[in-house]
Design an enzyme around this catalytic site. Structure first.
Site, PDB file in Angstrom:
ATOM      1  N   LYS A 156      40.793  48.648  50.415  1.00 61.26           N
ATOM      2  CA  LYS A 156      40.038  49.332  49.361  1.00 61.26           C
ATOM      3  C   LYS A 156      39.164  50.370  50.058  1.00 61.26           C
ATOM      4  O   LYS A 156      38.185  50.013  50.734  1.00 61.26           O
ATOM      5  CB  LYS A 156      39.126  48.340  48.632  1.00 61.26           C
ATOM      6  CG  LYS A 156      39.829  47.309  47.751  1.00 61.26           C
ATOM      7  CD  LYS A 156      38.812  46.249  47.328  1.00 61.26           C
ATOM      8  CE  LYS A 156      39.286  45.408  46.161  1.00 61.26           C
ATOM      9  NZ  LYS A 156      38.374  44.257  45.925  1.00 61.26           N
ATOM     10  N   GLU A 203      39.968  44.941  34.169  1.00 68.58           N
ATOM     11  CA  GLU A 203      41.158  45.611  34.712  1.00 68.58           C
ATOM     12  C   GLU A 203      42.298  45.625  33.698  1.00 68.58           C
ATOM     13  O   GLU A 203      43.456  45.865  34.070  1.00 68.58           O
ATOM     14  CB  GLU A 203      41.591  44.941  36.016  1.00 68.58           C
ATOM     15  CG  GLU A 203      40.533  45.071  37.104  1.00 68.58           C
ATOM     16  CD  GLU A 203      41.035  44.706  38.489  1.00 68.58           C
ATOM     17  OE1 GLU A 203      42.220  44.417  38.646  1.00 68.58           O
ATOM     18  OE2 GLU A 203      40.209  44.726  39.421  1.00 68.58           O
TER      19      GLU A 203
END
Ligand code: PGA
Ligand code: ZN
Length: 440
Positions: free
Chosen positions: A337, A205
């Site tokens: 999500k 990330e």
């Protein structure tokens, strides 16, 4: 009426170079929406099923079968439906699949069609997606939590805790929040370099991936970075952690390999409580394993009154799992999500359930992301109040930050959520701007 006229799908790549599903939805009026879906690495067992081919191609991770689902089954089922009726499109796909976790068609196939439909419908109305989702309310820019130091499954297990994030709690606008986060990241990299670490390698990330000797050492480095950036710890810039504890739970023990320690659930929670006492931590995600009910009970009693206790693998964006948690008083915030549940309608449902219960909501990207920016529009249109998309580096991350920066720049009336949205603050405060009725 914006009728769906056709779909196409293809095998694309995510930010880890792993195949994922791309889909375009075309409407009868010529409007199009295109979406490429993300994929996790530290995935929860209870997530919707990501369909992969197995076999030789891409080490078994190909998605030709999921692409085939879109072309052969989803397209004929949703062509002719009104793209503006997202709930109907999503319910049609869920019924066509026929399983609870979308394992037949694949949640990756279903989500790609779901998001592409929303984008096509917005295009047909000549609206940005955020506005199509929230037509009657001014946009709400979310408070970001930004990954600075990475461990766990995203950094080869260098340290056990997965994310050490900065939360610019004192910022008065989204753009100021991003500038502060970027400043903290640069300062933290300097601190790491001075302590002899290489900062050229980043994790999935975009977080700094250094082989630190302990989880506390990562908190020290981040705190030093905040101080070096000139921001006041806890007042201007605070810390969030994603423990992602499911990843290091083995045979009932939480194994902190970097520290050569093995803890029981209560000991892990006590350890985290000591971190919260010693560092300006405002949010703790996945403190325990996804099915450790007794551990979560203890964590909720001990941590939820003082910090945002966020469920990711715990709730997996699942309406029934979140409802069960709310009934039991477990955690006080939910990570949202969309690919954990497979449709926009179900992800929005989770936001609604959380909001009604006074739980805070954090919309989140995955560790395997794409260049798409629709997640940013969901955060603004659904008014989730918080967003988590990784670091301020790597284009699949900046695609989302840049979209949010543009929305703020273009919409002078846009409100910025700020620190009041953090649980447990949010549940005491329940600011009315977080409780808009009548959204689709
Ligand atoms: P994942 O990580 O996308 O690999 O699941 C993100 C998170 O755990 O929050
Ligand atoms: Zn997580």
């Amino acid at each position: 009426m914006a009728l769906i006229a056709g779909l196409h799908a293809w095998e694309a790549l995510d930010s880890r170079g792993t195949p994922t599903v791309g889909c375009v939805v075309r409407l009868a009026d010529g409007s199009e929406g295109e979406a490429i879906v993300p994929s996790g690495a530290s995935t929860g067992t209870h997530e919707a099923h990501e369909r992969r081919d197995g076999g030789e191609r891409y080490g078994g991770k190909g998605v030709a079968g999921a692409v085939g689902s879109v072309l052969a089954e989803i397209a004929p089922a949703i062509v002719g439906l009104d793209a503006a009726d997202q709930a109907l499109v999503d319910t049609t796909m869920r019924e066509l699949d026929g399983t609870a976790n979308l394992s037949r068609l694949g949640a990756n196939a279903v989500l790609a069609a779901s998001v592409a439909t929303a984008l096509a419908a917005a295009r047909s109305q000549r609206l940005p997606l955020w506005q199509a989702l929230c037509p009657d309310l001014p946009p709400l820019l979310p408070l970001p939590m930004v990954n600075v130091v990475s461990g766990g499954a995203h950094a080869g297990g260098l340290i056990d805790v997965q994310d050490f994030l900065v939360v610019p709690v004192g910022a008065s606008s989204f753009s100021e929040a991003i500038e502060w986060a970027s400043r903290v990241r640069a300062a933290t990299a300097e601190v790491l370099r001075e302590r002899g670490h290489d900062t050229s390698l980043v994790a999935d990330e975009g977080g700094l991936a250094a082989p630190l000797p302990s989880n506390r050492a990562a908190l020290d480095v981040l705190l030093a970075g905040i101080q070096r950036s000139g921001l006041e710890p806890g007042v201007e810039a605070a810390i969030a952690v994603d423990i992602a504890a499911t990843q290091f739970l083995a045979d009932g023990a939480y194994v902190l390999a970097s520290e050569n320690r093995s803890l029981r659930a209560q000991e892990l929670v006590d350890e985290i409580a000591a971190w919260v006492a010693d560092y300006p931590i405002v949010s703790v995600e996945d403190a325990l394993g996804e099915d450790d009910d007794a551990g979560w009970r203890y964590a909720s009693d001990r941590l939820a009154p003082i910090v945002q206790l966020l469920g990711d693998d715990l709730f997996v964006t699942s309406p029934p799992r979140l409802e069960a948690g709310i009934r039991g008083g477990i955690a006080n915030a939910v990570l949202v999500k969309p690919n954990q549940v497979g449709t926009l309608t179900d992800a929005w449902r989770v936001v609604e359930i959380a909001r009604a219960a006074g739980y805070a909501t954090v919309l989140s990207a995955r560790s395997g992301e794409t260049e798409d920016s629709w997640l940013a529009d969901l955060a603004v249109g659904w008014r989730t109040g918080q967003v988590k998309v990784g670091s301020t580096t790597r284009s699949e991350r900046t695609a989302k930050w840049n979209r949010l920066l543009r929305i703020e720049a273009e919409e002078p009336g846009a409100a910025f959520a700020g620190a009041a949205v953090l649980a447990p603050l949010a549940s005491h405060d329940s600011p009315t701007h977080l409780h808009p009725g009548g959204q689709k």
